[in-house]
Design a protein around this motif. Sequence first.
Motif: not given
Length: 71
Positions: A4-31
Amino acid sequence: MNLKDDSYVIYMGTQNFTEKHYKDNEGWLKISARGKEFRMTAEQVLNHLLPALAGIKPNLTIKVEHNKEDN
């Protein structure tokens, strides 16, 4: 195995930064690279991912990790 989609963590970024996306009980969260939390819809997550996957933003990297534990 949980695929299910809540079992994945998505990291997106460049050489200078990385953002983290994941789904918890309330929905999708971006760090953000600075550690700030933002709630997102599934459509917003896709809007962030699709340009990188389509090659429109070639400097973006995507990494996906799967949580092997059953949720």
